[in-house]
Write an enzyme that holds these catalytic residues in place. Structure first.
Site, short mmCIF file in Angstrom:
data_model
loop_
_atom_site.label_atom_id
_atom_site.label_comp_id
_atom_site.label_asym_id
_atom_site.label_seq_id
_atom_site.Cartn_x
_atom_site.Cartn_y
_atom_site.Cartn_z
N SER A 291 0.83 -1.20 0.00
CA SER A 291 0.00 0.00 0.00
C SER A 291 0.87 1.26 0.00
O SER A 291 1.70 1.43 -0.90
CB SER A 291 -0.97 -0.05 1.18
OG SER A 291 -1.98 0.92 1.05
N ASP B 116 -10.02 -4.96 -4.23
CA ASP B 116 -9.48 -3.92 -3.34
C ASP B 116 -10.38 -2.69 -3.35
O ASP B 116 -10.52 -2.02 -4.38
CB ASP B 116 -8.07 -3.54 -3.80
CG ASP B 116 -7.33 -2.68 -2.79
OD1 ASP B 116 -7.98 -1.96 -2.02
OD2 ASP B 116 -6.08 -2.73 -2.79
N HIS C 240 -8.03 -5.32 0.19
CA HIS C 240 -6.79 -4.56 0.41
C HIS C 240 -5.93 -5.31 1.42
O HIS C 240 -5.78 -4.92 2.58
CB HIS C 240 -7.12 -3.15 0.90
CG HIS C 240 -5.95 -2.21 0.85
ND1 HIS C 240 -5.31 -1.90 -0.33
CD2 HIS C 240 -5.29 -1.53 1.82
CE1 HIS C 240 -4.31 -1.07 -0.08
NE2 HIS C 240 -4.27 -0.83 1.22
#
Length: 232
Positions: free
Chosen positions: A122, A177, A211
């Site tokens: 991320s 995600d 995610h």
């Protein structure tokens, strides 16, 4: 052990998974927003190679605009998660310099840059891409999980004289995600192909994954590390 950790702020309290034998390579891995180095040190321990040192630093705690200015671990400020959102250019560049200091420290301790992989998840993956592509040393590769390329409009010009033009990039993204949609990952992969040799960019997506990471992704990461950092 030569070199003083205190001169590299992020190294002083980084989580380090040492090799079980002589360390001839290193993986520096950066966590996502609000996390710490501990969770990724645990994940990497499950796929570790005995001659590789894994370094998982903690981001500093700063107010994050995206989260109503709440103070949390963050590599730089985030204003939004879309490709056209304003970006914390000064913060991104400062964070990249701090990661480059870790690379320099490992080099001083005898691990050449072409035996160092930079990676992250991320926001950490975003920083690993920016740092590696603007680094003056030729690195082994980049692991970019569920992320994007910060300051993407500055590339390919921002890539430091193309030192890492031939760097291998493993980019992975969950297809479900909700935070950083997979299409942003696909746009990032296309952009990266204008910065490095296009055949060096692998973009893998995982159905049903949000995610987060998954076992198949971690196996892909392990294979990538083994291929780029073979035993010597």
């Amino acid at each position: 052990m030569c070199g003083n950790n205190m001169s590299v702020p992020l190294l002083a309290d980084a989580v380090t998974v040492s090799g079980a034998e002589r360390e001839t390579a290193a993986v520096i891995f950066l966590h996502g927003l609000g996390d710490t180095g501990h969770s990724w040190a645990d994940a990497l321990s499950s796929i570790r190679l005995p001659y590789v040192k894994y370094i998982c630093p903690h981001a500093p705690r700063i107010p994050v605009t995206l989260n109503m200015k709440m103070v949390m671990p963050s590599w730089f400020d985030l204003m939004g998660l879309t490709p056209d959102a304003p970006e914390d250019e000064a913060g991104i560049k400062k964070a990249a310099e701090n990661i480059k200091a870790i690379i320099e420290h490992e080099m001083k301790n005898g691990i050449p840059p072409n035996r160092i992989i930079l990676g992250g998840f991320s926001q950490g993956g975003a920083l690993s891409l920016y740092t590696a592509l603007t680094c003056q040393h030729q690195l082994a590769g980049i692991v970019a999980l569920s992320c994007w390329l910060p300051l993407h409009k500055a590339f390919p010009q921002a890539a430091n004289n193309g030192v890492n033009r031939d760097i291998a990039i493993l980019q992975c993204h969950g297809e479900m995600d909700p935070m950083i949609p997979v299409r942003f990952g696909a746009l990032t992969a296309e952009k990266l192909k204008s910065v490095v040799t296009p055949t060096k960019v692998q973009f893998k997506t995982y159905p049903g994954v949000m995610h987060s990471s998954c076992p198949q992704e971690m196996m892909a990461v392990k294979e990538f590390i083994e291929k780029l950092l073979p035993r010597i």
